[in-house]
Design a protein around this motif. Structure first.
Motif, mmCIF file in Angstrom:
data_model
loop_
_atom_site.group_PDB
_atom_site.id
_atom_site.type_symbol
_atom_site.label_atom_id
_atom_site.label_comp_id
_atom_site.label_asym_id
_atom_site.label_seq_id
_atom_site.Cartn_x
_atom_site.Cartn_y
_atom_site.Cartn_z
ATOM 1 N N GLY A 104 0.898 -1.508 0.383
ATOM 2 C CA GLY A 104 -0.043 0.010 -0.012
ATOM 3 C C GLY A 104 0.924 1.172 0.017
ATOM 4 O O GLY A 104 0.471 2.505 -1.014
ATOM 5 N N ASN A 105 2.450 0.982 0.897
ATOM 6 C CA ASN A 105 2.766 2.439 1.426
ATOM 7 C C ASN A 105 3.502 2.600 -0.768
ATOM 8 O O ASN A 105 3.670 3.813 -0.611
ATOM 9 N N THR A 106 3.627 1.810 -1.214
ATOM 10 C CA THR A 106 4.556 1.787 -2.237
ATOM 11 C C THR A 106 3.649 1.520 -3.606
ATOM 12 O O THR A 106 5.042 2.762 -3.752
ATOM 13 N N VAL A 107 2.850 1.515 -3.460
ATOM 14 C CA VAL A 107 1.729 1.750 -4.104
ATOM 15 C C VAL A 107 1.838 3.268 -3.884
ATOM 16 O O VAL A 107 1.952 4.130 -5.399
ATOM 17 N N ASP A 108 1.666 4.177 -3.267
ATOM 18 C CA ASP A 108 1.876 5.880 -2.843
ATOM 19 C C ASP A 108 3.178 6.311 -3.406
ATOM 20 O O ASP A 108 3.160 7.590 -3.686
ATOM 21 N N ARG A 109 4.077 5.417 -3.222
ATOM 22 C CA ARG A 109 5.470 6.575 -3.702
ATOM 23 C C ARG A 109 5.321 6.043 -5.429
ATOM 24 O O ARG A 109 6.185 7.601 -5.746
ATOM 25 N N VAL A 110 4.914 5.679 -5.900
ATOM 26 C CA VAL A 110 4.778 5.090 -7.482
ATOM 27 C C VAL A 110 3.768 6.972 -7.933
ATOM 28 O O VAL A 110 4.405 7.104 -8.480
ATOM 29 N N VAL A 111 2.624 6.567 -7.045
ATOM 30 C CA VAL A 111 1.419 7.765 -7.813
ATOM 31 C C VAL A 111 2.180 9.020 -7.343
ATOM 32 O O VAL A 111 1.744 9.580 -8.498
ATOM 33 N N TYR A 112 1.886 9.530 -5.471
ATOM 34 C CA TYR A 112 1.895 10.299 -5.667
ATOM 35 C C TYR A 112 3.983 10.965 -4.908
ATOM 36 O O TYR A 112 4.202 12.314 -4.889
ATOM 37 N N GLY A 113 4.714 10.284 -5.820
ATOM 38 C CA GLY A 113 6.213 10.612 -5.313
ATOM 39 C C GLY A 113 6.205 10.132 -3.659
ATOM 40 O O GLY A 113 7.476 10.418 -3.095
ATOM 41 N N ALA A 114 5.561 10.444 -2.720
ATOM 42 C CA ALA A 114 5.906 9.558 -1.454
ATOM 43 C C ALA A 114 4.484 9.224 -0.637
ATOM 44 O O ALA A 114 3.311 8.813 -1.512
#
Length: 157
Positions: A104-114
């Protein structure tokens, strides 16, 4: 392994749904703060470019982002491999918490950059400066549970 993947998917979905609702639909990313049940529960937008509590967030942002994405995927794969023989639902739940939260946090990094953190809890005159999310809670529960109960979990030979 099926139980672990089911738990991982459930945790991942819960994390992403809460982020979609709070960050996007309630528009916390622009509002930055929403008092829910002050002072106990508040939404405070925080973009975590580092690891826990923003550690290492001052480093080269793009390089750190992709490094953390790679580390998260490798660790998730290792945790899946390590826990593949847990035969109990509880063991699958703990492994699923770690893997689902990390992804879930990895998807955030991909989508939002953080990582999108938004939950903030304070109490009794103490103002907590940190925000977190459902994925962080799940990772904590999974890791803490494995530390406490890993020797007692049923494992297939």
């Amino acid at each position: 392994m099926r139980r672990i993947l089911t738990m991982s998917l459930g945790i991942f979905a819960l994390d992403q749904i809460t982020k979609l609702f709070v960050v996007e639909l309630l528009d916390l990313k622009t509002r930055l703060a929403i008092d829910v049940l002050p002072p106990l529960v508040n939404f405070r937008m925080a973009w975590n470019e580092g690891i826990n509590f923003g550690l290492m967030s001052g480093l080269e942002v793009d390089a750190m982002r992709w490094f953390l994405i790679a580390v998260s995927i490798v660790i998730s794969g290792w945790v899946l491999w390590w826990g593949r023989n847990f035969s109990s639902w509880f063991g699958a739940f703990l492994i699923g918490c770690i893997v689902g939260g990390a992804l879930g946090n990895t998807v955030d990094r991909v989508v939002y950059g953080a990582v999108a953190d938004f939950l903030n809890m304070s109490c009794c005159g103490f103002r907590n400066p940190f925000s977190f999310n459902v994925a962080d809670i799940a990772i904590f529960i999974g890791a803490f549970g494995l530390v406490l109960f890993s020797e007692r979990l049923n494992r297939r030979a």
